[in-house]
Design an enzyme around this catalytic site. Sequence first.
Site, mmCIF file in Angstrom:
data_model
loop_
_atom_site.group_PDB
_atom_site.id
_atom_site.type_symbol
_atom_site.label_atom_id
_atom_site.label_comp_id
_atom_site.label_asym_id
_atom_site.label_seq_id
_atom_site.Cartn_x
_atom_site.Cartn_y
_atom_site.Cartn_z
ATOM 1 N N CYS B 103 0.660 -0.611 0.166
ATOM 2 C CA CYS B 103 -0.203 -0.115 0.076
ATOM 3 C C CYS B 103 1.423 1.403 0.374
ATOM 4 O O CYS B 103 1.839 1.595 1.163
ATOM 5 C CB CYS B 103 -0.734 0.043 1.616
ATOM 6 S SG CYS B 103 -1.921 1.501 1.201
ATOM 7 N N CYS B 106 -0.695 4.114 2.499
ATOM 8 C CA CYS B 106 -0.594 4.908 4.092
ATOM 9 C C CYS B 106 -0.069 2.744 4.209
ATOM 10 O O CYS B 106 0.855 2.387 4.382
ATOM 11 C CB CYS B 106 -2.083 4.811 4.394
ATOM 12 S SG CYS B 106 -3.601 4.261 3.810
ATOM 13 N N SER B 107 -1.297 2.308 4.626
ATOM 14 C CA SER B 107 -1.008 0.793 4.486
ATOM 15 C C SER B 107 -2.287 -0.495 4.814
ATOM 16 O O SER B 107 -2.780 -0.994 5.779
ATOM 17 C CB SER B 107 -0.268 0.608 6.632
ATOM 18 O OG SER B 107 -1.141 0.920 7.437
ATOM 19 N N CYS B 108 -3.591 -0.273 3.565
ATOM 20 C CA CYS B 108 -4.003 -0.932 3.585
ATOM 21 C C CYS B 108 -3.422 -2.428 3.642
ATOM 22 O O CYS B 108 -2.601 -2.317 2.561
ATOM 23 C CB CYS B 108 -5.290 -0.526 2.519
ATOM 24 S SG CYS B 108 -5.498 1.326 2.643
#
Lengths: 112, 198
Positions: B103, B106-108
């Site tokens: 991702c 961000c950090s999906c």
Amino acid sequence: MNSVSSLEGSNVEPPRQNGELVFREPWEARAFGLAVALAETEALSWDFFRKNLIVEVAARERSLKDSGEAWSYYESWLVALESSVIDGAIVKKSSIVDRCVSYAARPHGHDH
Amino acid sequence: MSHDHSYSARSPKIRIEALEDLLVEKGLVDRSRIDNLIQKFETDVGPMIGAQLVARAWTDPEFRNRLLDDADDVLSKENISGAEIEHVEVKANEPGVHNVVVCTLCSCYPWALLGLPPSWYKSPEYRSRVVREPRKVLAEMGLDLDEETKLQVWDSSSETRFLVLPERPSGTENFSVAELAALVTRDSMIGVARAETL
């Protein structure tokens, strides 16, 4: 990592056995749980929070490039959560600041 | 947390406590729900859920086809739901094709299938470099792919999460689904490793 033996007889292996600790400190877990709980009840829009998180992650990365400080994902998460709650007019910024000051002023042993 | 020292008003510990208390006082959040969510992600939800799907896909071609065609339908039928898996796509590794997930913004991450992401997945280095130089990043993480193997990098978004279906290790023809699931690591489902061998 021997995941064969760790999985035997169990289908609920904790994430840490297939990786690492999920949260390094208790406050990280609270920050995570609070955001998800707010999104569940729709007190906070998840998309709105995520947009703030993206902005904050990018800003933090730029500032860390100069300072060389360590990266902390949940610090960005916390800042994004604070700004989401403030921008969404859910809690006033001044209320948060006042509460932080009063908690920080508690005598030792009461910072539970 | 130690009780022996005080915290500044700007420390994360104080800030999250203040925010939680204010929201609880306003009736916007239930403290026990936060406890439950943390408990769930610390103990109940993790890569073993994704690993079960992979192991079944290895043993059941029809299940594999369904998983690759319409993962959302499979998850709904398996009663797997939860935060952040509104739409999942499964990408199968095969000889000559390797998939890896990132991702960039961000950090999906497919939480309900893999638990919460590891710290390296959230790091600026991984997020920027795996797009630019995936082969090099994977080699540094211990996964050497030959030059002929096509590398596909999937960038997650708030709309779509990805899960990699790793290749089944050879020599596992007689394994049960449970035995196979034990070979499926979190990293293999992100695409930065192969499934474990015997």
